[in-house]
Enzyme design. Structure first.
Site, short mmCIF file in Angstrom:
data_model
loop_
_atom_site.label_atom_id
_atom_site.label_comp_id
_atom_site.label_asym_id
_atom_site.label_seq_id
_atom_site.Cartn_x
_atom_site.Cartn_y
_atom_site.Cartn_z
N GLU A 302 0.86 -1.20 0.00
CA GLU A 302 0.00 0.00 0.00
C GLU A 302 0.89 1.24 0.00
OE1 GLU A 302 -3.88 -1.50 2.29
OE2 GLU A 302 -2.25 -1.12 3.70
N CYS A 396 -10.90 1.27 7.64
CA CYS A 396 -10.30 2.56 7.97
C CYS A 396 -10.88 3.70 7.15
CB CYS A 396 -8.78 2.50 7.78
SG CYS A 396 -8.26 1.82 6.20
#
Lengths: 604, 604
Positions: A302, A396
């Site tokens: 990521e 998230c």
């Protein structure tokens, strides 16, 4: 004040007091209202359905511990970010439901706190209370950071100190636990740095700033064991923060750390650190930024890619990374007053952030790709190809969007000793207490669809003061008038009278944008932008396969389409063989169907 | 034979008996000798240093179990693949050291086997003997597969049945454990399918083929719980194998499965399955293949990308995936006799496979990228930017290269009822027993540097037979002569005499290759190829920054450089501003320094 505080860097601009800006209509207000009416209530249900709130009830002893823990080990943060949204939302639009949620969930969080101040439901329910045993992956300080941020928001927004008491007790424990000669360690997922400075600003307790400073300085010295195949850059432990010039590793971590380090630099008067961060921001903008403002070009880790590694199809561009980028730019804007930071905030909000939520407000993108190919295949719920999702295993992004929208009024304008600077254009009322006296004005605009921004002064002292209206970097040829008289573009310092009218005309008409030639995957392509909006081509609007066409020179034809996608202006672009392609704003894609889409299109 | 065997698809070509082909010199022989002299002995030391052999000693009770397990849970496979290399190597170049290693390590493996045939040191040392509890990630059948393959190699190459007995006992246990009405499950990492068919072919035991067939058919029905963020395509459980048309997920897994499914299709007479696999292979070649033959365009999940998602810089192109691709193409070549499969084998071996090992033979690439940017940063030992590594935490690639090189003679030629087909060009002696009688020939060539291949018949019956020499797809304008008389390109059927000389002239001179226009990241670029070799530009050979130049039309100038990189032919390419860029064979890059490199270069 302590000597430390005296060393503080005097920021160029200040936040306005909470409530000083109210967005009263337009693009963002529509999204804020959906956030309030749909997104935040839906999240309340999700937090229950997923077991996330039950984790806290079990940790608090309100329910038997039962069969363990629901979700990822950082699940508590979903609650904290949602609580932060609930807090900010009450400055916009208080309601009994918001107040009830705040009261009941804050009480639950407080009840889950351990006697010495520690709080983490995963540690309690799964680890048998063993703390800080896995700083690399344990996310305990990351969870603490979101708690602290929610607490500061709640205190500022509502005056309720329930969470602030929880947060200060936890922070006090952290201060006696971590640091030189104590537990010398840092968290694998930065955030605590920024949160501790927030708490320092709210409470004035110097120890919180000192601990934040320790966490920033301790990073990059190999305190963490790199996880899996990743090296230490994954969590920014490869270089001391002040030696970094190019962001690397996990994008959200890198950006939360950069934001926290900026806070620390300002509050401790660390000019060298601030300069390093400004250089790093510049490198990011010049070589690691997607046109949408999105960041993170690698799914693997990521992560940020190498400079100019910006593939549109494989873009990660996590919604949380875009939000973190806004948070960092906001801190640099305050520190320096330079409009380049507000430019990036605007670009990021209108494209990489708001693309992360559906127009309906109840579905989310984790990954904000710039291209979906023909025959693309999704094997991950985070993939854009899978469409926006109601929630994620790692959730998230959704509550991060919620707190961002609920707090958005705060980003509209700032002040300095001389006046007020407007950074985002929206229908809004703005007030400020300047040394010259109280000032107020109303902003009217149909931005981003139309480029006219009208500011009408509604309160002004006799003394002169300055009204600054940001001129976006794309706005060549904008015009500025005061009471009909043209002015040079720039801050307007004068003795204002009630009723004075400032009109800024921004040239929002559609334009072609060409990429840096060092970005392989979009060489020979163009993108369409219009004002702050990046456009894209969805296959369903075209009568030719996107991969098999190219745009050609010619007029860009704009059409106002109030019935389409909540009301957008489309752009028709001439293409090969006499065809026309139709572009829509990027943020609105994947709201009808999810198929091939591209921001960049062949232009040869 | 059973009715099952009667349903077998009659393959178009057959493997020649072991030892029928001997590579006697040239490009591949040099690499085989380094493999024998450097790589395999170094691996013997690594297996000891890393604790990989100690795992087996502990599992065998030869050492106290001590402090657990060294390495990843599939560490046993490093030993098995190395044992396979040791076995094949003895057909090329037997030695006391090889025989000693084989004897001692095979005995160790046998000693670690449990009384009922099960064998896995991780299960024994870490899981307390609990078997098959995590088919998704446990890799138990994957480990078993490599054991079976090593056993078959050992039996075929040396006649030693030590491992074969271990393997058949284990396979018998698997046959009574897995299958309909028993444990209905498949392994998260395919390989066992191919290995069971190998064992079936070696032993004739139909149950092994039946179990392989079961594992192939059971896949794609959701028997596995997808791991982490990945969906079921990660381990090819998203679709039944026969319904797949585009490979997806982890590339090594996908290709081992495809190879095993091809074996099953041939041995069970499943024409429909074979047709599906051929279509899937075609899709891979047309839309998922790098110029080097490398496959796997995503680091995330080590996976195939969408069609035409082939970024050169972010390429994964795991060495093991290239080897798996060769294994699959080999099986399709035997089944169909179509030279397209041999073309891909050659492309892959010369580029994506052999780039995986340094010229010195003691360092390895896990990832075979096609581009390293200016200012590239490595945060993973698998990254090309980190340079070739002596070993890896997951050490699958090095011993995979070893067994491939040791077995390479076997890929040079095949036979059918009518004759012999040569697929790879190298100095070699070839013998075959044809229905017409025994034949033999010597091949002489300086391929790939020179395009002349001379075949001289050294034994022939009176009856006519066919000599087939593969014409690579790039070899437009090749010529073929028999005893100086030109022939049409194609199989040569005649009554051969000892001394007959066939000369094939392949036009190996350097050529420019343009990419498919649907591959974004190389649009407007060209690559240089020469014969089967893909070339690349390393920054250290240029006097201009690679990212800031472009090639232009003009003559490609070849230079024989015996002193460079073990002897290569370089290609000078005219570039902008009167500059010249120098290209070297891709396989040889990163043997001097590791810096910017690119296969594709801007040509506009």
């Amino acid at each position: 004040m302590s000597s430390r505080a005296q060393r503080r860097i005097n920021p160029a601009q200040h936040r306005l007091p909470l409530g000083a800006v109210k967005i009263t209509g337009g693009f963002w207000r529509e999204r804020q209202d959906i956030n309030r009416d749909v997104t935040i209530p839906a999240a309340a249900r999700r937090l229950e359905e997923t077991g996330t709130l039950r984790n806290l009830r079990r940790a608090a002893g309100h329910e038997p511990a039962g069969d363990g823990f629901a979700g990822k080990l950082f699940a508590d943060t979903d609650v904290y970010k949602w609580l932060e949204a609930v807090a900010w939302e009450q400055t916009r639009s208080p309601s009994a439901a918001l107040a009830d949620w705040q009261k009941s969930v804050s009480a639950l969080v407080a009840a889950a706190q351990e006697p010495d101040g520690y709080l983490n439901s995963y540690t309690r329910l799964v680890l048998g209370g063993k703390r800080f045993g896995d700083l690399e992956k344990g996310h305990e300080l990351y969870c603490a950071g979101h708690l602290l941020q929610a607490a500061v928001a709640q205190s500022r927004a509502t005056g309720d100190h329930t969470l602030l008491e929880v947060a200060t007790r936890f922070a006090d424990l952290l201060c006696t636990t971590f640091g030189p000669g104590r537990l010398e360690g840092i968290d694998g997922h930065p955030l605590i740095e920024m949160a501790l400075v927030d708490l320092y600003r709210e409470t004035g307790t110097p120890a919180y700033l000192e601990l934040a400073s320790y966490f920033v300085e301790a990073r990059g010295h190999g305190l963490l064991e790199p996880p899996g195949h990743h090296g230490p850059a994954y969590f920014q432990d490869h270089l001391p923060v002040r030696e970094v010039r190019t962001l690397a590793g996990h994008a959200v971590r890198a950006l939360y750390l950069a934001a926290g380090a900026t806070d620390v630099a300002v509050e401790t008067g660390d000019e060298a650190l601030l300069e390093a961060l400004k250089l790093t921001w510049r490198t990011m903008v010049e070589s690691q930024l997607y046109l949408t403002g999105g960041v993170g070009s690698r799914w693997y880790g990521e992560a940020f890619g190498d400079p100019f590694e910006l593939p549109p199809d494989a873009a990660y561009c996590e919604t949380c990374a875009a939000i973190a980028s806004v948070q960092w730019s906001w801190r640099l804007l305050l520190a320096t007053g330079e409009s380049q930071y507000a430019d990036l905030i605007e670009r990021t909000l209108y494209n990489a952030v708001i693309s992360g939520v559906s127009l309906s407000g109840d579905k989310f993108f984790y990954v904000n790709t710039l291209k979906v190919r023909q025959h693309a295949f999704a094997d991950d719920q985070r993939s854009a190809v899978a469409g926006r999702q109601p929630w994620f295993g790692t959730a998230c992004c959704p509550p991060n969007v919620m707190r961002t929208l609920s707090a958005l009024d705060q980003l509209v304008a700032t002040s300095d000793d001389d006046g007020v600077q407007v950074h985002l254009y929206a229908p809004a009322s703005v007030t400020a207490e300047l040394p010259a006296g109280p000032v107020a004005f109303e902003m009217k605009t149909r931005y981003p669809w139309h480029g006219t921004v009208t500011v009408r002064v509604t309160e002004s002292p006799g003394e002169p003061w300055t009204l600054g209206l940001r001129i976006p970097a794309w706005a060549d040829g904008c015009t500025l008038t005061v009471n009909g008289v043209e002015q040079p573009a720039g801050p307007l310092r004068r003795s204002w009278s009630v009723g004075d009218a400032v009109v800024l005309e921004l040239p929002v008409q559609a334009r072609r944008t060409t990429p840096d030639c060092r970005i392989d995957s979009v060489r020979g392509c163009v993108a369409i932008e219009r004002g702050p909006l990046v456009y894209c081509f969805e296959q369903l609007d075209q009568d030719v396969v996107l991969d098999q066409t190219a745009v050609v020179p010619g007029d860009l034809v704009e059409r106002e389409r109030p019935e389409l996608l909540g009301g957008v202006t489309t752009v028709d672009v001439p293409a090969r063989d006499g065809r026309t392609l139709t572009a829509i704003p990027y943020y609105a894609w994947a709201n009808r169907t999810v198929g091939p889409m591209t921001v960049w299109i062949d232009a040869r």
